[in-house]
Design a protein around this motif. Sequence first.
Motif: not given
Length: 540
Positions: A217, A200-202, A73-76, A219, A105
């Motif tokens: 977050g 979720q992506d942070e 999961l990409a975290l931004h 996957p 992640s």
Amino acid sequence: MTAGQDGAGVLIVGAGPVGLTAAAGLLQQGIPVRLIDRSERPNPHAKAITLWPRALEALHRLGAADEILERGLALHAQNYHSAGKQVARLTFDQVKDTRFPFAVSLPQQETEEALRHRFEALGGKTEFGVRLTGLRQDADGVTAELTDGEGTSEVRADWLIGADGAHSTVRTAIGTGYVGETYPQQFLLSDGPCDTPLAQDEAHYFMTAKGVLVVVGLPGGNFRVFTSLPPDAEIAEDIRAEVQRAASERCPVPIELTGEHRTGVFRVHRKVADRFRDGRVLLAGDAAHIHSPAGGQGLNTGIEDASTLAWRLAAVVRGERSEAFLDRWEDERRAVARGVLDDTDLQTRLWTMKGWKRNVRDAALMVGERTGLLDRFITPRQTQLSLVHDGPRRAAGRLREGARLPDVPLSPARPAGGVSGERLHDLLDGGRPLLLVFAADSAHAERTTEAVGAAAALAAPGHRTVVVSSVPAPEERPGAPVLADPAGALHAALGLRGPTVCLVRPDAVVSTVSPLGDLRLVHDLVTSPPHPHPVQDPLE
């Protein structure tokens, strides 16, 4: 040994992400390896979950990044809260010149599985249930005592890498110290589904007077929630309930742990081994250093240990470099480990500040966000993209010795003559050093002819040489493929105004930068015999 016989190659102890990275990296360069692990089966636990861009670049060079991106999961962004208010938000907006302007992640067991798939695709096999029970070494190699379900035997290897974690048997066997401290706090974690409006992506950090709560977050719609406890706190039997209690108390927005969760208890350490190398035995990852999980640096530093070791050790095994070539690796990686220890120690202490120190911390974070300093300096440091190794600091444009080669897009440059790829790092090939000759003079076509001829002369066994031409390329000569950059976009992206030669290590670190006029010096460095070295090795 995989791809070889007992008595040759490298024995790697520990089949976690560090051992797998080293094993795959060596196999990628044709070096026989044997990979063992004392566990009976692959690791089933999530452990570390964050992969930063520099580690992702190393995994990309290894050929494992695509599967990791598919699974992860990409975290931004990262959000910091204090006493219920958001005080800072860090983004990747200033993370430039990489194909990975984000973190990923992914539970560690899945990172290991992706690396194992790559290792197996290269012909490797992991031997589980095999323990190292003794070792001795001499000038020519290492004799290891291995024990499995069938008994004990001795095997011979040229080199041994200890990637067997914080309780390293290899480190104990060579008698090196492992000094540092253990933080007084205890930490609880719970991985699983949560009902919460948090993105979720942070990553989300909640710093309170009672302790820290971190929510990241994972996957599949899951989250990791971990929290600190006071040093003298009693740990409840129901860890999930304890994490839920802390989440409800410390998080200003609702968060409810739902469904099935995996839980754990851990303490945080900061330690570094006295030596990373003893003769023909080398230590990497947690066997060499261990840090706070703050910032998620441990896994990434270990992967970089292994990635940078693999190409150096391969060069030594092939006889292209002397064993002293590994001393530079030890110096570099110890310096990196000490820097990571300092950074993660500071962040861990920032989490737990109280009183006026907390007020100063919060004010500094708010000013840092408003001025853009956090995005310009802190995020690049976390990603390890801004890391510069000690040594000469000659530079040309954005090419700086000891720093990472900016991975700028090749478009609209036009690959030709055996050159392919989408970004500059794609020119790194199979663990070989890369010599880039930039003919940055669009006003004089003869410069390109001169550069191509010079590159052909510089081409040496074990190196790849590429000319980047700002004018239409002449007929190419053997050993000097040309990357056409007629508009000068690639030169401009790297800030190059004059003809320049750049030698890049296989791990994408710039070794040597020189004006085109100093080609004789660069030629002497690149083509000099591997040992003894008449001058400082340009790849150090």
